[in-house]
Design a protein around this motif. Structure first.
Motif, mmCIF file in Angstrom:
data_model
loop_
_atom_site.group_PDB
_atom_site.id
_atom_site.type_symbol
_atom_site.label_atom_id
_atom_site.label_comp_id
_atom_site.label_asym_id
_atom_site.label_seq_id
_atom_site.Cartn_x
_atom_site.Cartn_y
_atom_site.Cartn_z
ATOM 1 N N VAL A 82 0.819 -1.221 0.000
ATOM 2 C CA VAL A 82 0.000 0.000 0.000
ATOM 3 C C VAL A 82 0.848 1.264 0.000
ATOM 4 N N TRP A 83 0.399 2.208 -0.797
ATOM 5 C CA TRP A 83 0.949 3.575 -0.763
ATOM 6 C C TRP A 83 -0.215 4.486 -0.395
ATOM 7 N N SER A 84 -0.001 5.367 0.588
ATOM 8 C CA SER A 84 -1.081 6.258 1.002
ATOM 9 C C SER A 84 -0.477 7.535 1.540
ATOM 10 N N LYS A 85 -0.949 8.657 1.054
ATOM 11 C CA LYS A 85 -0.390 9.932 1.526
ATOM 12 C C LYS A 85 -1.169 10.432 2.734
ATOM 13 N N THR A 86 -2.490 10.466 2.629
ATOM 14 C CA THR A 86 -3.281 11.043 3.718
ATOM 15 C C THR A 86 -4.081 9.991 4.499
ATOM 16 N N GLY A 87 -3.816 8.728 4.235
ATOM 17 C CA GLY A 87 -4.365 7.677 5.090
ATOM 18 C C GLY A 87 -5.623 6.988 4.585
ATOM 19 N N ASN A 88 -6.243 7.493 3.525
ATOM 20 C CA ASN A 88 -7.498 6.876 3.077
ATOM 21 C C ASN A 88 -7.283 5.461 2.531
ATOM 22 N N THR A 89 -6.282 5.306 1.694
ATOM 23 C CA THR A 89 -6.001 3.970 1.143
ATOM 24 C C THR A 89 -5.468 3.051 2.247
ATOM 25 N N ARG A 90 -4.756 3.651 3.211
ATOM 26 C CA ARG A 90 -4.268 2.832 4.334
ATOM 27 C C ARG A 90 -5.447 2.280 5.150
ATOM 28 N N LEU A 91 -6.478 3.113 5.358
ATOM 29 C CA LEU A 91 -7.673 2.620 6.069
ATOM 30 C C LEU A 91 -8.283 1.432 5.318
ATOM 31 N N ALA A 102 -5.506 7.604 -6.515
ATOM 32 C CA ALA A 102 -5.329 8.374 -7.750
ATOM 33 C C ALA A 102 -4.381 9.521 -7.447
ATOM 34 N N MET A 103 -3.316 9.606 -8.207
ATOM 35 C CA MET A 103 -2.350 10.698 -8.038
ATOM 36 C C MET A 103 -2.084 11.316 -9.401
ATOM 37 N N GLY A 104 -1.214 12.315 -9.436
ATOM 38 C CA GLY A 104 -0.887 12.962 -10.704
ATOM 39 C C GLY A 104 -2.183 13.361 -11.393
ATOM 40 N N ALA A 105 -2.316 13.029 -12.651
ATOM 41 C CA ALA A 105 -3.586 13.217 -13.340
ATOM 42 C C ALA A 105 -4.094 11.831 -13.684
ATOM 43 N N GLU A 106 -4.869 11.261 -12.758
ATOM 44 C CA GLU A 106 -5.459 9.926 -12.947
ATOM 45 C C GLU A 106 -4.403 8.847 -13.181
ATOM 46 N N THR A 107 -3.335 8.923 -12.372
ATOM 47 C CA THR A 107 -2.293 7.900 -12.485
ATOM 48 C C THR A 107 -1.997 7.323 -11.102
ATOM 49 N N GLY A 164 -8.088 1.341 -3.906
ATOM 50 C CA GLY A 164 -7.506 2.651 -3.669
ATOM 51 C C GLY A 164 -8.568 3.725 -3.535
ATOM 52 N N SER A 165 -8.118 4.867 -3.060
ATOM 53 C CA SER A 165 -9.005 6.009 -2.852
ATOM 54 C C SER A 165 -8.731 7.072 -3.916
ATOM 55 N N TYR A 166 -9.752 7.872 -4.193
ATOM 56 C CA TYR A 166 -9.601 8.956 -5.168
ATOM 57 C C TYR A 166 -10.323 10.184 -4.638
ATOM 58 N N GLY A 167 -10.193 11.302 -5.369
ATOM 59 C CA GLY A 167 -10.781 12.550 -4.879
ATOM 60 C C GLY A 167 -11.829 13.121 -5.811
ATOM 61 N N TRP A 168 -11.374 13.911 -6.737
ATOM 62 C CA TRP A 168 -12.295 14.690 -7.564
ATOM 63 C C TRP A 168 -12.654 14.017 -8.880
ATOM 64 N N LYS A 177 -14.237 7.111 -2.536
ATOM 65 C CA LYS A 177 -14.051 8.558 -2.722
ATOM 66 C C LYS A 177 -13.563 9.133 -1.394
ATOM 67 N N GLU A 178 -12.323 9.624 -1.396
ATOM 68 C CA GLU A 178 -11.648 10.118 -0.179
ATOM 69 C C GLU A 178 -11.701 9.060 0.935
ATOM 70 N N LYS A 179 -12.196 9.439 2.146
ATOM 71 C CA LYS A 179 -12.189 8.488 3.267
ATOM 72 C C LYS A 179 -13.228 7.387 3.020
HETATM 73 C C1 LIG Z 1 -0.853 15.224 -5.906
HETATM 74 C C2 LIG Z 1 -2.251 14.672 -5.893
HETATM 75 C C3 LIG Z 1 -2.832 14.265 -7.090
HETATM 76 C C4 LIG Z 1 -4.130 13.752 -7.107
HETATM 77 N N1 LIG Z 1 -4.690 13.374 -8.305
HETATM 78 C C5 LIG Z 1 -5.962 12.907 -8.319
HETATM 79 C C6 LIG Z 1 -6.575 12.525 -9.550
HETATM 80 O O1 LIG Z 1 -5.977 12.597 -10.625
HETATM 81 N N2 LIG Z 1 -7.864 12.088 -9.518
HETATM 82 C C7 LIG Z 1 -8.579 11.992 -8.346
HETATM 83 O O2 LIG Z 1 -9.742 11.566 -8.373
HETATM 84 N N3 LIG Z 1 -8.011 12.337 -7.166
HETATM 85 C C8 LIG Z 1 -6.734 12.786 -7.123
HETATM 86 N N4 LIG Z 1 -6.161 13.135 -5.923
HETATM 87 C C9 LIG Z 1 -6.926 12.957 -4.676
HETATM 88 C C10 LIG Z 1 -6.495 11.702 -3.939
HETATM 89 O O3 LIG Z 1 -6.543 10.562 -4.776
HETATM 90 C C11 LIG Z 1 -7.428 11.480 -2.740
HETATM 91 O O4 LIG Z 1 -7.303 12.561 -1.843
HETATM 92 C C12 LIG Z 1 -7.167 10.189 -2.009
HETATM 93 O O5 LIG Z 1 -8.170 10.005 -1.024
HETATM 94 C C13 LIG Z 1 -5.799 10.162 -1.339
HETATM 95 O O6 LIG Z 1 -5.601 8.887 -0.816
HETATM 96 P P1 LIG Z 1 -4.646 8.632 0.437
HETATM 97 O O7 LIG Z 1 -5.311 9.261 1.652
HETATM 98 O O8 LIG Z 1 -4.541 7.160 0.537
HETATM 99 O O9 LIG Z 1 -3.326 9.284 0.132
HETATM 100 C C14 LIG Z 1 -4.862 13.639 -5.895
HETATM 101 C C15 LIG Z 1 -4.268 14.066 -4.702
HETATM 102 C C16 LIG Z 1 -2.982 14.578 -4.680
HETATM 103 C C17 LIG Z 1 -2.358 15.014 -3.376
#
Ligand SMILES: Cc1cc2nc3c(=O)[nH]c(=O)nc-3n(C[C@H](O)[C@H](O)[C@H](O)COP(=O)(O)O)c2cc1C
Length: 143
Positions: free
Chosen positions: A9-18, A59-64, A90-94, A122-124
């Motif tokens: 697992v890789w997780s920056k803010t903990g959502n994927t870790r949960l 999801a990081m970068g632009a959908e990567t 995994g978790s994603y945001g927007w 989606k997020e948490k």
């Molecule tokens: C640098 C960065 C890039 C991101 N890129 C995307 C994205 O391309 N699409 C998306 O839906 N969310 C994106 N997000 C939101 C994260 O995927 C979302 O906050 C997720 O819950 C983080 O998971 P984590 O808590 O396990 O790190 C991005 C967040 C960061 C900090």
């Protein structure tokens, strides 16, 4: 002997870790032995020694996938993930989960048969998703 499961697992803010913790809980409750790896601690030798592996990355970068630690690890171990029980999460945001659709497709195109459809949050992760992940953990633990 109990089934050995790796969760990478890789997780920056903990959502994927949960999410990974719920899988671990479900699997351990079903009698499996679970090792959780950060992506930089998982390599070819580790991939070879587990036949059941859950991989989690937001999801990081632009959908990567996260591209400094997780993606290099994944590209390195990818050839060794065939004929195993593999689960992606995994978790994603927007976005709308595009990163996971791409990841799933890449895995399948590389001959990795996914044990079940990926789970995204989606997020948490909600309690409902955590419950689903606990069930996945139980399924991963059973042969
Ligand atoms: C640098 C960065 C890039 C991101 N890129 C995307 C994205 O391309 N699409 C998306 O839906 N969310 C994106 N997000 C939101 C994260 O995927 C979302 O906050 C997720 O819950 C983080 O998971 P984590 O808590 O396990 O790190 C991005 C967040 C960061 C900090």
């Amino acid at each position: 002997m109990s089934r050995k499961i790796a969760i990478v697992v890789w997780s920056k803010t903990g959502n994927t870790r949960l999410m990974s913790k719920a899988i671990k809980e479900g699997a351990e409750n079903a009698g499996a032995s679970v090792e959780v790896f950060k992506s930089y601690n998982f390599g070819i030798e580790e991939a070879k020694s587990y036949d059941t592996i859950a991989l989690g990355c937001p999801a990081m970068g632009a959908e990567t996938l996260e591209d400094t630690e997780f993606l290099p690890m994944y590209e390195t171990v990818k050839p060794y993930l065939k004929n195993k029980k593999i689960f992606l999460f995994g978790s994603y945001g927007w976005g709308d989960g595009e990163w996971m659709r791409a990841w799933r497709e890449d895995a399948i195109n590389n001959g990795i048969s996914l044990f079940r459809e990926p789970i995204i949050a989606k997020e948490k992760p909600s309690d409902d998703i955590l419950d689903k992940l606990k069930s996945v953990g139980r399924e991963l633990a059973s042969s």
